[in-house]
Design a protein around this motif. Structure first.
Motif, short mmCIF file in Angstrom:
data_model
loop_
_atom_site.label_atom_id
_atom_site.label_comp_id
_atom_site.label_asym_id
_atom_site.label_seq_id
_atom_site.Cartn_x
_atom_site.Cartn_y
_atom_site.Cartn_z
N THR A 1 -9.97 -7.99 13.42
CA THR A 1 -9.13 -7.54 12.46
C THR A 1 -9.72 -8.01 11.14
O THR A 1 -9.94 -6.96 10.23
N ALA A 2 -10.01 -9.06 10.96
CA ALA A 2 -10.79 -9.47 9.69
C ALA A 2 -12.11 -8.60 9.55
O ALA A 2 -12.38 -8.58 8.40
N ALA A 3 -12.76 -8.29 10.74
CA ALA A 3 -14.14 -7.50 10.32
C ALA A 3 -13.68 -6.28 10.16
O ALA A 3 -14.67 -5.65 9.60
N THR A 4 -12.56 -5.63 10.25
CA THR A 4 -12.38 -4.29 10.20
C THR A 4 -11.54 -3.93 8.91
O THR A 4 -10.89 -2.71 8.66
N GLU A 5 -10.56 -5.20 8.30
CA GLU A 5 -9.55 -4.81 7.47
C GLU A 5 -10.11 -5.38 6.15
O GLU A 5 -10.90 -6.47 6.36
N THR A 6 -9.64 -4.98 5.08
CA THR A 6 -10.07 -5.49 3.69
C THR A 6 -8.83 -5.89 3.10
O THR A 6 -7.96 -4.64 2.80
N ASP A 7 -8.64 -6.83 2.16
CA ASP A 7 -7.38 -6.91 1.54
C ASP A 7 -7.69 -8.08 0.77
O ASP A 7 -7.64 -9.30 0.94
N THR A 8 -8.02 -7.98 -0.75
CA THR A 8 -8.54 -8.96 -1.60
C THR A 8 -8.19 -8.61 -2.99
O THR A 8 -7.82 -7.43 -2.96
N THR A 9 -8.37 -9.51 -3.76
CA THR A 9 -7.96 -9.26 -5.17
C THR A 9 -9.32 -10.09 -6.21
O THR A 9 -9.82 -10.83 -5.63
N GLN A 10 -9.27 -9.59 -7.04
CA GLN A 10 -10.46 -10.03 -8.05
C GLN A 10 -9.97 -9.85 -9.42
O GLN A 10 -8.90 -9.18 -9.90
N ILE A 11 -10.22 -11.08 -10.24
CA ILE A 11 -10.13 -11.02 -11.81
C ILE A 11 -11.55 -10.61 -12.20
O ILE A 11 -12.55 -11.35 -12.20
N LYS B 1 1.99 -2.26 -3.46
CA LYS B 1 0.88 -1.03 -3.29
C LYS B 1 0.95 -0.83 -1.81
O LYS B 1 0.73 0.35 -1.44
N ASP B 2 1.52 -1.70 -0.70
CA ASP B 2 1.99 -1.18 0.60
C ASP B 2 2.72 -0.10 0.69
O ASP B 2 2.64 0.58 1.50
N VAL B 3 3.56 -0.02 0.00
CA VAL B 3 4.70 1.09 -0.37
C VAL B 3 4.10 2.38 -0.61
O VAL B 3 4.18 3.38 -0.19
N VAL B 4 3.20 2.18 -1.89
CA VAL B 4 2.64 3.28 -2.49
C VAL B 4 1.81 3.95 -1.91
O VAL B 4 1.48 5.21 -1.85
N THR B 5 0.65 3.21 -1.51
CA THR B 5 -0.53 3.81 -0.86
C THR B 5 -1.02 3.11 0.71
O THR B 5 -1.88 3.32 1.09
N GLY B 6 0.11 2.77 1.34
CA GLY B 6 -0.21 1.83 2.44
C GLY B 6 -0.60 2.87 3.50
O GLY B 6 -1.85 2.58 4.26
N GLU B 7 -0.29 4.19 3.44
CA GLU B 7 -0.73 4.94 4.68
C GLU B 7 -2.28 5.37 4.40
O GLU B 7 -2.92 5.85 5.29
N LEU B 8 -2.42 5.52 3.00
CA LEU B 8 -3.70 5.90 2.71
C LEU B 8 -4.77 5.00 3.06
O LEU B 8 -6.23 5.52 2.97
N GLU B 9 -4.49 3.98 3.31
CA GLU B 9 -5.55 2.70 3.56
C GLU B 9 -6.02 3.27 4.90
O GLU B 9 -7.05 2.65 5.17
N ALA C 1 9.31 9.33 -3.75
CA ALA C 1 9.01 10.23 -2.69
C ALA C 1 7.44 9.99 -2.17
O ALA C 1 6.51 10.75 -1.96
N THR C 2 7.00 8.52 -2.02
CA THR C 2 5.75 8.08 -1.74
C THR C 2 5.53 8.71 -0.42
O THR C 2 4.23 9.15 -0.18
N ASP C 3 6.21 8.93 0.51
CA ASP C 3 5.98 9.61 1.78
C ASP C 3 5.46 10.92 1.66
O ASP C 3 4.46 11.24 2.36
N LYS C 4 6.02 11.58 0.95
CA LYS C 4 5.66 12.98 0.61
C LYS C 4 4.41 13.08 0.10
O LYS C 4 3.54 13.98 0.25
N MET C 5 4.34 12.13 -0.91
CA MET C 5 2.99 12.03 -1.63
C MET C 5 1.77 11.98 -0.69
O MET C 5 0.88 12.70 -0.85
N GLN C 6 1.83 10.76 -0.06
CA GLN C 6 0.91 10.55 0.91
C GLN C 6 0.62 11.42 2.11
O GLN C 6 -0.55 11.74 2.39
#
Length: 332
Positions: free
Chosen positions: A27-37, A74-82, A309-314
């Motif tokens: 999973t770590a090799a195939t998923e990205t979830d990080t933050t930066q300043i 963000k998981d709600v707004v763009t989760g499916e797009l990931e 309507a995030t589901d409809k958008m995605q």
């Protein structure tokens, strides 16, 4: 003959642990979830990067507002797009976790926000070693996004504009007249009285909220006095930071300033959007020149598409726009 070892309970536990660890490593090799300043425009600014697999095309999300970062959900707004993109969220200057890094920074200007967006665009292309990215922008965010598409079309694989702000001034004037006529016909004294006090351009956040209240009622969503008072407290707090920039938007009209864009453009618009009046958006879209363009309508949806309507958008992006982008699965 070699004696066959029987698995013990401890061996089963060890095998289970090893399987779990191996799965986590995969999973770590195939998923990205990080933050930066990162340093943008002379201040520290926050971005988050999410996606299910490295090497996917990069999608840069520009939130609305101004001032309403969505990276916290963000998981709600763009989760499916990931599943299809590496998604980059940016808390714009004065918003979200960028605001927490710079609480004494002066209120942003329109020009500064555009310059920040340019720096972020160059950072993303360098960070992911890519020539082009997809830009997905909502409401206010469509203005810096359109700026990028006009000045850096070679870096934009496609611009997806959700509830775009074409003309704040004409949208609000048109909607105010529509509401006044409608509630006069309905003989709604409270609406008539409150809307009579609204002047466009708005003189402050309370006028903005009054018009939004009766837009909601017009679209079948009641707002009680208690709800209005609670929202007014938020809008008055927002006003201190953002009203100077918001007032700048009255000077902008895309129909007179942005007639041609040299990258594919897709609009996603709610059929009940009175905040950025949908007919004005439609008129601009048909006048806009672009290598490819398409307008997608969402029925029974108002302005805040990522919120309601995030589901409809995605689904629209995945089903109708992704096939048009001819994505190869890499970020090149």
């Amino acid at each position: 003959m070699q004696k066959q070892l029987k698995p013990t309970f401890k061996m089963y536990i060890l095998i289970a642990i090893l399987c779990f660890v191996f799965a986590e490593l995969q999973t770590a090799a195939t998923e990205t979830d990080t933050t930066q300043i990162i340093e943008i425009g002379g201040i520290k600014q926050y971005i988050s990067i999410s996606g299910e697999a490295p090497g996917k095309p990069v999608l840069f999300y520009l939130h609305g507002g101004p001032g309403t970062a969505v990276s916290a959900h963000k998981d709600v707004v763009t989760g499916e797009l990931e599943k299809y993109f590496t998604v980059v969220h940016w808390d714009q200057r004065g918003s979200g976790k960028t605001l927490k890094q710079n609480e004494t920074a002066p209120p942003p200007t329109f020009d500064q926000m555009n310059k920040d967006a340019e720096e972020i665009l160059h950072f993303i292309c360098k960070r992911f070693t890519t020539d082009k990215i997809i830009v997905l922008a909502n409401s206010w965010g469509t203005l810096p996004a359109l700026h990028l598409a006009q000045y850096y079309p070679e870096k934009i694989r496609a611009l997806i504009a959700v509830s775009p702000v074409v003309s704040n001034l004409r949208s609000q004037q048109t909607t105010l007249e529509l509401l006044q006529h409608y509630f006069n016909m309905q003989e709604n004294g409270k609406a008539i009285q409150q809307l009579a006090a609204v002047k466009v351009p708005y003189s402050g956040a309370e006028q903005m909220l009054i018009q939004y209240r009766w837009e909601s009622v017009y679209n079948g969503e009641l707002m009680s006095d208690d709800q209005f008072d609670q929202l007014l407290g938020y809008f008055q707090h927002w006003e201190k930071m953002w009203f100077p920039l918001y007032s700048e938007l009255y000077k902008s009209d895309l129909e007179t300033s942005s007639g041609s864009i040299k990258c594919p453009v897709y609009f996603i618009v709610g059929k009940k959007d009175l905040t950025t009046y949908f007919k004005i958006t439609e008129s601009y879209f048909y006048k806009l020149e672009a290598p490819e363009k398409k307008l997608f309508w969402l029925e029974d949806v108002g302005h805040n598409i990522p919120g309601f309507a995030t589901d409809k958008m995605q689904k629209t992006i995945i089903s109708d726009i992704v096939p048009r982008l001819n994505l190869s699965g890499t970020n090149k």
